[in-house]
Design an enzyme around this catalytic site. Structure first.
Site, PDB file in Angstrom:
ATOM      1  N   SER A   1       0.838  -1.201   0.000  1.00 37.80           N
ATOM      2  CA  SER A   1       0.000   0.000   0.000  1.00 37.80           C
ATOM      3  C   SER A   1       0.867   1.243   0.000  1.00 37.80           C
ATOM      4  CB  SER A   1      -0.902   0.013   1.244  1.00 37.80           C
ATOM      5  OG  SER A   1      -1.499   1.284   1.423  1.00 37.80           O
TER       6      SER A   1
ATOM      7  N   TYR B   1      -2.576  -1.173  10.073  1.00 40.21           N
ATOM      8  CA  TYR B   1      -2.641  -1.594   8.668  1.00 40.21           C
ATOM      9  C   TYR B   1      -1.305  -1.343   7.973  1.00 40.21           C
ATOM     10  CZ  TYR B   1      -3.899  -1.392   3.696  1.00 40.21           C
ATOM     11  OH  TYR B   1      -3.934  -1.572   2.344  1.00 40.21           O
TER      12      TYR B   1
END
Length: 255
Positions: free
Chosen positions: A149, A162
């Site tokens: 990400s 995350y």
């Protein structure tokens, strides 16, 4: 076309978004694709039908990740599906795309032990053991592609856990790339930016405008634009790329 003819692929979390676009892209190049889902069987079936409508081959595969017995369930279904469609259990391409995420995130002081453990179980632990188990099925010259990400490039407190899991994925790719190089297996990471995955937030004009400003192109990415990078890494054209982190964020945060 058909750069992956005769190949087989597993794409985790391929019932929607980047995973669905990747499954479709791999099938379009000739691969037989195992379309994995955790809960939404109907969405996974839709992915399979889109592939078949386009002349490709695919089968769905259900297994919740991050729970006891997840790897056994995943590979039991995978091997059965591969054997049914090819007569063998060879897996040429593995794409670790499935992940636990949150649209709004959680402030660090509010993260529970349960939430922390769930994110790491799905986003970091599962990909490690999926690769470990897959090594008995992946032939020399195979491909492993892990999805990270763009949040690993910035400090976003509400997505701390995350982002930690995605940082782990990037290191996972580097170490496995070194470990598997003698077998000619490439291991790479693709780093998407903000990509329209069908989440309701992308239907809010104000939110879209704000998110669009993060890209150098001043728009939100489409799943197919990330999937094209993943498919490229699965082909023979990417045989000299391993341990790399390919930015597919549309030039996010370039300034």
């Amino acid at each position: 076309m058909n750069k992956l003819s005769g190949k087989t692929a597993l794409v985790t979390g391929s019932s929607r978004g980047i995973g669905r676009a990747t499954a479709i892209g791999l099938a379009r190049e000739g691969a037989l694709v195992a379309v994995h889902y955790a809960h939404n069987e109907q969405a996974a079936q839709e992915t399979v039908e889109l592939i078949e409508k386009d002349g490709g081959r695919a089968f769905r595969l259900g297994a919740e990740l991050g729970v006891p017995g997840d790897i056994d369930q995943l590979f039991s279904g995978l091997e059965a599906g591969l054997r049914e469609h090819t007569g063998k259990t060879t897996l040429d391409i593995l794409v670790n795309n499935a992940c636990e995420t949150s649209a709004t995130g959680t402030a660090p002081e509010d993260v529970s032990v349960e939430e922390f453990d769930r994110f790491f179980a799905v986003n970091a632990k599962a990909p490690f053991f999926i690769i470990q188990r897959a090594l008995g099925l992946i032939p020399d010259g195979g491909r492993v592609i892990n999805i990270s990400s763009g949040l690993t490039r910035v400090a976003n407190p509400s997505h701390t856990v995350y982002t930690m899991t995605k940082g782990a994925i990037e290191q996972l790719s580097r170490t496995f790339a070194r470990h598997l190089a003698p077998r000619g297996i490439t291991v790479n990471t693709v780093i998407p930016g903000i990509t329209d995955n069908g989440n309701p937030v992308f239907k809010i004009p104000e939110a879209r405008e704000q998110m669009s400003q993060l890209s150098a192109f001043k728009r939100i990415g489409e799943p197919e634009e990330v999937a094209d990078v993943i498919v490229f890494l699965a082909t023979d054209e990417a045989r000299w790329i391993t341990g790399a982190q390919l930015d597919a964020s549309g030039g996010s945060l370039l300034g």
